[in-house]
Design a protein around this motif. Structure first.
Motif, PDB file in Angstrom:
ATOM      1  N   UNK A  95       0.821  -1.207   0.000  1.00  0.00           N
ATOM      2  CA  UNK A  95       0.000   0.000   0.000  1.00  0.00           C
ATOM      3  C   UNK A  95       0.863   1.269   0.000  1.00  0.00           C
ATOM      4  N   UNK A  96       1.938   1.238   0.782  1.00  0.00           N
ATOM      5  CA  UNK A  96       2.825   2.410   0.815  1.00  0.00           C
ATOM      6  C   UNK A  96       3.424   2.709  -0.551  1.00  0.00           C
ATOM      7  N   UNK A  97       3.719   1.647  -1.314  1.00  0.00           N
ATOM      8  CA  UNK A  97       4.264   1.859  -2.659  1.00  0.00           C
ATOM      9  C   UNK A  97       3.272   2.586  -3.556  1.00  0.00           C
ATOM     10  N   UNK A  98       1.982   2.375  -3.287  1.00  0.00           N
ATOM     11  CA  UNK A  98       0.969   3.063  -4.081  1.00  0.00           C
ATOM     12  C   UNK A  98       0.953   4.565  -3.880  1.00  0.00           C
TER      13      UNK A  98
ATOM     14  N   UNK B 193      -4.737   9.757   5.933  1.00  0.00           N
ATOM     15  CA  UNK B 193      -6.185   9.786   5.693  1.00  0.00           C
ATOM     16  C   UNK B 193      -6.575   8.754   4.642  1.00  0.00           C
ATOM     17  N   UNK B 194      -5.751   8.624   3.612  1.00  0.00           N
ATOM     18  CA  UNK B 194      -6.043   7.648   2.555  1.00  0.00           C
ATOM     19  C   UNK B 194      -5.924   6.235   3.098  1.00  0.00           C
ATOM     20  N   UNK B 195      -4.935   5.985   3.954  1.00  0.00           N
ATOM     21  CA  UNK B 195      -4.819   4.674   4.603  1.00  0.00           C
ATOM     22  C   UNK B 195      -6.108   4.324   5.340  1.00  0.00           C
ATOM     23  N   UNK B 196      -6.621   5.273   6.099  1.00  0.00           N
ATOM     24  CA  UNK B 196      -7.840   5.009   6.871  1.00  0.00           C
ATOM     25  C   UNK B 196      -9.030   4.745   5.947  1.00  0.00           C
ATOM     26  N   UNK B 197      -9.078   5.475   4.825  1.00  0.00           N
ATOM     27  CA  UNK B 197     -10.139   5.251   3.841  1.00  0.00           C
ATOM     28  C   UNK B 197     -10.027   3.842   3.243  1.00  0.00           C
ATOM     29  N   UNK B 198      -8.789   3.432   2.917  1.00  0.00           N
ATOM     30  CA  UNK B 198      -8.562   2.089   2.344  1.00  0.00           C
ATOM     31  C   UNK B 198      -8.974   1.018   3.356  1.00  0.00           C
TER      32      UNK B 198
ATOM     33  N   UNK C 136      -3.918  -0.446  -3.397  1.00  0.00           N
ATOM     34  CA  UNK C 136      -2.626   0.161  -3.772  1.00  0.00           C
ATOM     35  C   UNK C 136      -2.826   1.264  -4.812  1.00  0.00           C
ATOM     36  N   UNK C 137      -3.704   1.007  -5.807  1.00  0.00           N
ATOM     37  CA  UNK C 137      -3.981   2.029  -6.821  1.00  0.00           C
ATOM     38  C   UNK C 137      -4.657   3.254  -6.202  1.00  0.00           C
ATOM     39  N   UNK C 138      -5.568   3.022  -5.265  1.00  0.00           N
ATOM     40  CA  UNK C 138      -6.277   4.140  -4.638  1.00  0.00           C
ATOM     41  C   UNK C 138      -5.375   4.970  -3.738  1.00  0.00           C
ATOM     42  N   UNK C 139      -4.253   4.402  -3.287  1.00  0.00           N
ATOM     43  CA  UNK C 139      -3.314   5.160  -2.446  1.00  0.00           C
ATOM     44  C   UNK C 139      -2.725   6.359  -3.183  1.00  0.00           C
TER      45      UNK C 139
END
Length: 236
Positions: free
Chosen positions: A99-102, A114-119, A149-152
């Motif tokens: 996910x971080x790579x995204x 914030x995106x992590x929490x959304x994912x 990963x893409x949404x990150x």
């Protein structure tokens, strides 16, 4: 307003012409499906749009800007994300590392968090398995990871290639529900999918491809009831 415009696109593999002068557009906020048999050119179109392969002629515009020759990494920073066929997660890295790579094009740590929490709210299983190696996940979980990963990268346009391939019916339904929710949250979706019935059930419009040519297009619900589409792609 069109977020993506493809005009007179031609793509070759050596001397073989895979895409034969096609034109189509994706409007802001839509889900657009590309359907057709294997070998029709669907994946080639997505790879050309996202800068993975080059076209011989034609033009591609994103938000009015020509991107025909732009490399893929630059397109990510402009707001285009690609969920490739076969998921392509990094098997030896953890879910969290994938996910971080995204998010590699982003720098604001608060926004990334914030995106992590959304994912994690959208894919609770990814949070449960965040320290697990991606290669040990089930096929459905790997597909969720590829989408997460893409949404990150916080895309405006997400391009998905065969998201239901190889998944059990339960996961197929879950993945399509997630695609619909991603779209409802404001992300435009360009979808290639072998399961034409599922694709048309969530799409606004669709294009039907045969051997590198668009042979039919229109509202998804109308295509769902078109006799030729039923016969070729929707029969059980």
């Amino acid at each position: 307003m069109a977020i993506l415009e493809v005009k007179d696109l031609e793509v070759y593999y050596g001397v073989i012409q895979a895409i034969k002068g096609i034109s189509f557009e994706v409007n802001q906020g839509e889900i657009i499906a590309l359907i057709g048999a294997n070998g029709a050119g669907k994946t080639t179109i997505l790879q050309t749009v996202t800068g993975l392969i080059s076209s011989k002629s034609g033009k591609i515009f994103y938000e009015g800007q020509e991107i025909t020759k732009m490399p893929g990494h630059k397109l990510v920073s402009m707001g285009i994300a690609h969920v490739p066929e076969g998921r392509r997660v990094f098997a030896q890295l953890t879910v969290l590392q994938n996910l971080k790579l995204g998010a590699y094009t982003r720098s604001d740590k608060n926004e990334i968090e914030e995106t992590f929490q959304m994912i994690y709210s959208r894919f609770p299983r990814l949070e449960e398995r965040k320290n697990q190696l991606a290669g040990t996940l089930s096929g459905g979980e790997q597909q969720m990871l590829a989408m997460g990963r893409a949404l990150m990268s916080h895309p405006k346009l997400i391009v998905m290639d065969e998201p239901s391939m190889g998944l059990s019916p339960i996961y197929v339904n879950e993945i399509f529900d997630i695609i619909r929710k991603i779209n409802e949250d404001g992300t435009t979706v360009l979808l290639v999918e072998q399961n034409a019935k599922k694709a048309l059930s969530i799409a606004n419009r669709a294009y039907v491809l045969e051997t590198g040519t668009i042979v039919l297009s229109g509202d998804a619900d109308k295509l769902m009831n078109d006799d030729s589409v039923k016969k070729a792609y929707l029969s059980e």
